[in-house]
Design an enzyme around this catalytic site. Sequence first.
Site, PDB file in Angstrom:
ATOM      1  N   ASP A  32     -28.296  16.055 -73.505  1.00 15.67           N
ATOM      2  CA  ASP A  32     -27.346  15.626 -72.485  1.00 15.67           C
ATOM      3  C   ASP A  32     -26.179  16.596 -72.364  1.00 15.67           C
ATOM      4  OD1 ASP A  32     -26.268  13.982 -70.544  1.00 15.67           O
ATOM      5  OD2 ASP A  32     -25.281  12.657 -71.977  1.00 15.67           O
ATOM      6  N   HIS A  49     -28.976  23.293 -66.350  1.00 14.00           N
ATOM      7  CA  HIS A  49     -30.313  22.884 -66.791  1.00 14.00           C
ATOM      8  C   HIS A  49     -31.094  24.075 -67.348  1.00 14.00           C
ATOM      9  CE1 HIS A  49     -29.803  18.838 -65.477  1.00 14.00           C
ATOM     10  NE2 HIS A  49     -29.619  19.175 -64.217  1.00 14.00           N
ATOM     11  N   LEU A 143     -44.485  22.703 -86.438  1.00 15.66           N
ATOM     12  CA  LEU A 143     -43.698  21.647 -85.814  1.00 15.66           C
ATOM     13  C   LEU A 143     -44.480  20.964 -84.692  1.00 15.66           C
ATOM     14  CD1 LEU A 143     -40.819  20.324 -85.432  1.00 15.66           C
ATOM     15  CD2 LEU A 143     -40.429  22.112 -83.717  1.00 15.66           C
TER      16      LEU A 143
END
Length: 256
Positions: A32, A49, A143
Amino acid sequence: MKLKNLRFFGRREKSVTPDFSRLPQHIAIIMDGNGRWATSRALPRTAGHRAGSENFRRIATLCNDIGVRYLTVYAFSTENWSRPRAEVEAIMGLFREYLLEACEELTKKNISLRIVGDTSPLSDEIKSLIRETDRLSQGNTGLHVNVCLNYGGRAEIVHAAQALSREVQEGRLRPEDITAAHIDAHLDTAGVPDPDLIIRPSGELRTSNFLLWQSAYAEYYFTPVLWPDFDETELYRAIADFQGRSRRFGGIEKKK
């Protein structure tokens, strides 16, 4: 209590080093603050973004390097479609770019990628790239990255309830036999352990419909740092703060 008086966990001026032998198995992040990061620099929101997307790559690579097993990020919620069309198109364009590059990048870094959420409204090209990325990352043992795209926690639980209702209707399951494990198995994140640590940058203090079922006993870490500025130092602060907490899972703290 006024917002300015709320304590943001783990904020320190000096850097910290977590215990890398006691890392949380699963970290989730609500990415965020991209728009506010751009606005504060007199840039279009789309620039924020892009900066957030680049930071996601950095943090994912860092998590892989230090040995975190699972990373789940909130990239686009079911409510984000209400944003201006140009902003939504820019986000989808960035996601397309990432998937195009991920096919080669993930294999090199031994990272597996999974898209979590309802992909039906996405373009055919993006859906094709998702399938190809999933195919190429299968078997990678580093991962495990889950990207929540067109995702909402409430919708996820509703879909799980609908699936279980169909099983009951078909006579394959009795209502009284339904357990939490049955619901787990029908969530978008089926097979992924619940998050240990959920990080929310940007100063907001809410869950925003993210992993509502899975976060029952997660530890939350809030920081005013905007997502594009959330770097290695900030991640280490979050992990160190997590390591300093006592996780009782509804019980009482055991005496040492």
